[in-house]
Write an enzyme that holds these catalytic residues in place. Structure first.
Site, PDB file in Angstrom:
ATOM      1  CB  CYS A 319      -0.874  -0.042   1.250  1.00 43.49           C
ATOM      2  SG  CYS A 319      -1.873   1.404   1.437  1.00 43.49           S
ATOM      3  NE  ARG A 418      -8.993  -2.637  -1.852  1.00 49.64           N
ATOM      4  CZ  ARG A 418      -8.223  -2.037  -0.945  1.00 49.64           C
ATOM      5  NH1 ARG A 418      -7.508  -0.995  -1.284  1.00 49.64           N
ATOM      6  NH2 ARG A 418      -8.173  -2.478   0.285  1.00 49.64           N
TER       7      ARG A 418
HETATM    8  P1  IMP Z   1      -0.981  -7.112   3.569  1.00 60.26           P
HETATM    9  O1  IMP Z   1      -1.502  -8.324   4.243  1.00 60.26           O
HETATM   10  O2  IMP Z   1      -0.130  -6.270   4.462  1.00 60.26           O
HETATM   11  O3  IMP Z   1      -0.298  -7.418   2.275  1.00 60.26           O
HETATM   12  O4  IMP Z   1      -2.241  -6.190   3.230  1.00 60.26           O
HETATM   13  C1  IMP Z   1      -3.324  -6.636   2.477  1.00 60.26           C
HETATM   14  C2  IMP Z   1      -4.386  -5.562   2.451  1.00 60.26           C
HETATM   15  O5  IMP Z   1      -3.907  -4.387   1.769  1.00 60.26           O
HETATM   16  C3  IMP Z   1      -5.632  -5.915   1.674  1.00 60.26           C
HETATM   17  O6  IMP Z   1      -6.512  -6.740   2.372  1.00 60.26           O
HETATM   18  C4  IMP Z   1      -6.230  -4.556   1.371  1.00 60.26           C
HETATM   19  O7  IMP Z   1      -6.980  -4.041   2.443  1.00 60.26           O
HETATM   20  C5  IMP Z   1      -5.001  -3.686   1.213  1.00 60.26           C
HETATM   21  N1  IMP Z   1      -4.689  -3.428  -0.204  1.00 60.26           N
HETATM   22  C6  IMP Z   1      -4.791  -4.239  -1.274  1.00 60.26           C
HETATM   23  N2  IMP Z   1      -4.341  -3.647  -2.394  1.00 60.26           N
HETATM   24  C7  IMP Z   1      -3.957  -2.411  -2.029  1.00 60.26           C
HETATM   25  C8  IMP Z   1      -3.403  -1.312  -2.748  1.00 60.26           C
HETATM   26  O8  IMP Z   1      -3.126  -1.360  -3.938  1.00 60.26           O
HETATM   27  N3  IMP Z   1      -3.167  -0.195  -2.010  1.00 60.26           N
HETATM   28  C9  IMP Z   1      -3.447  -0.113  -0.687  1.00 60.26           C
HETATM   29  N4  IMP Z   1      -3.915  -1.124   0.035  1.00 60.26           N
HETATM   30  C10 IMP Z   1      -4.179  -2.263  -0.638  1.00 60.26           C
END
Ligand code: IMP
Length: 502
Positions: A319, A418
């Site tokens: 993100c 989104r």
């Molecule tokens: P991770 O487990 O830290 O990789 O976070 C996953 C979460 O990041 C997802 O469930 C979404 O809420 C969020 N997410 C997914 N794609 C994006 C993006 O492109 N930008 C910001 N947040 C994202």
């Protein structure tokens, strides 16, 4: 004048749990990780519970039908990504719902007029030694016989010999009806010392095989998450634009629970989406909403009718929302505030709305911390993207195996819905990156290890259930210096490959 918070917001790595008293019964094997997924009234049971507190993220690089089956088998839920056509998302959901654990559609089939050589070629191609002989040579043709390694000897038989001459014919086979349960099938396999059992319909057409070797693997999945019809439970992502078409298609396909996939959920769009669903389906369709990071956002979605509320802005590994737009909040602080609001809401209304902490899990212990801070379950993207079951390519980068992992707000995914603010149906700028993550093997092994750590830590805190952990946990902020002390320090590591979630 703008509102200023007195305290900085914090993330998981800034906290630790302080052990509490553990009795001799408080051992990892006795820990129960069951958790509610959707809201319920005091004294009632939630319509959907999970056996482990993990769900996989609504992302192209994470949650397809393969991931959903693997995770449900371990007791959690995948939310199939919504940034694809309605038809293909519904098809993924229906593949999960139609999957029957232990029932295999035959991939090695021949007609009786084919030859031994054809059998050998097929075995070479599929690696499977049980071949169905059907009238049309297809997986659901009328079953005429079965060929296994016991039916031929290559050294003594001509490769041109017709299958009909050496197969075990249908009359001599032990078979069962198509609606036989797995347990019954396994009993027949056991009683007759078989390696496989064909299941046929009333016209004698082959439906499935049940294999002896699968029996143990099925029995191992004691936490698998099934609906009332013994099908795997699956979730699916929706957006605030095409819900009037997408929700009916997903419901029709059998999705058990939906979730609005949005980077920021404190909006009228979410309220309208939930209102539409309630008007057309009442309480029949279960929908989570989010993401929010404070009490106000939680209360808004609770009143709008969300079945669970998802917390987290800007903490995801891929993100860049905080850099791009300057919005967000440390995940721990956001979660603590929302969980408190959830508890107050429960106290006031008697309605418990589960909270999902979404994104930012880096170490296994972050899962335990999130639960202790009040999350009912955790959504993870990066974590699951590293496994065999994620939909992305495994690539070799400079001798190390990696899996691809990209954000829904990246140019690669272009999931503009989104980030929709009622604009021009496009992603104006990126909020996510395209990346690699280290390949980590199978979901089963990794989830097993992660949850083993969670269970151990819970026992250190004297808790055998998630609600007990939430009541008993003692959580402390740690100073920057003590964070350094937390890892191995002042030594030279012999092997830098320390096992763990990273
Ligand atoms: P991770 O487990 O830290 O990789 O976070 C996953 C979460 O990041 C997802 O469930 C979404 O809420 C969020 N997410 C997914 N794609 C994006 C993006 O492109 N930008 C910001 N947040 C994202």
């Amino acid at each position: 004048m703008a509102y200023f918070y007195d305290e900085p917001s914090h993330t998981f790595s800034e906290y630790l749990l302080i052990p509490g008293y553990s009795s001799s019964e408080c051992i990892p094997a006795n820990v129960n990780l069951e958790t509610p997924v959707v809201k319920f009234k005091k004294g009632k049971e939630p319509a959907i519970k999970m056996n482990i507190p993990l769900v996989s993220a609504i992302m192209q690089a994470v949650s397809d039908d393969t991931m959903a089956i693997a995770l449900a088998r371990e007791g959690g839920i995948s939310f199939i990504y919504g940034s694809q056509s309605i038809d293909s998302e519904a098809a993924m959901v229906s593949r999960v719902k139609n999957y029957k654990a232990g029932f295999v559609v035959s991939d090695s089939n021949v007609r009786p007029d084919q030859t031994l050589q054809d059998i050998l070629d097929l075995k070479e191609k599929t690696g499977h030694s049980t071949v169905a002989v059907t009238d049309d040579g297809g997986p659901n043709g009328r079953l005429l016989g079965v060929v296994t390694g016991r039916d031929y000897r290559i050294s003594r038989m001509s490769p041109d010999l017709k299958v009909s001459e050496f197969m075990t014919p249908f009359e001599k086979l032990i078979y069962a009806g198509k609606d036989t349960t797995l347990k019954e099938a396994n009993n027949i396999i056991w009683d007759h010392k078989l390696n496989s059992l064909p299941l046929v319909d009333e016209d004698g057409r082959l439906a499935y095989f049940v294999f002896r070797k699968d029996y143990h693997s099925h029995k191992e999945n004691r936490l698998e998450l099934l609906d009332a019809s013994k099908r795997y439970i699956v979730g699916a992502g929706i957006n605030t634009r095409d819900y009037a078409e997408r929700i009916p298609a997903l419901v029709e396909a059998g999705a058990d629970v939906l979730c609005i996939d949005s980077s920021e959920g404190f909006s009228e769009w979410q309220k309208l989406t939930l209102a539409w669903a309630r008007e057309h389906y009442g309480d029949q369709v279960k929908i989570g909403a989010g993401n929010v990071v404070d009490r106000e956002g939680f209360l808004f979605l609770a009143e709008a009718g969300a079945d669970f509320v998802k917390v987290g802005i800007g903490g995801g590994s891929i993100c860049i929302t905080r850099e791009q737009k300057g919005i967000g909040r440390g995940q721990a602080t956001a979660l603590i505030e929302v969980a408190k609001a959830r508890d107050e809401y429960y106290e006031r209304t008697g309605i418990y709305i589960p909270v999902c902490s979404d994104g930012g899990i880096v170490y296994d212990y972050h899962v335990t911390l999130a639960l202790a801070m009040g999350a009912d379950f955790i959504m993870l993207g990066r974590y699951f993207s590293r496994f065999d079951e994620s939909p992305t390519r495994r690539v070799n980068i400079n001798g190390t195996y990696m899996k691809e992992y990209w954000g829904e707000g990246s140019n690669r995914a272009r999931n503009w819905q989104r980030y929709d603010m009622g604009g021009d149906n496009k992603l104006s700028f990126e909020e996510g990156v395209d990346s690699y993550v280290p390949y980590a093997g199978s979901l089963k092994d990794n989830v097993g290890l992660t949850l083993s750590k969670v269970r151990h830590t819970m026992c250190n805190c004297g808790a055998m259930t998630i609600p007990e952990l939430q009541q008993k946990a003692k959580i402390t902020l740690v100073s920057a210096t003590s964070i350094v002390e937390g890892g191995a320090h002042d030594v030279v590591l012999k092997d830098s490959a320390t096992p763990g979630i990273k």
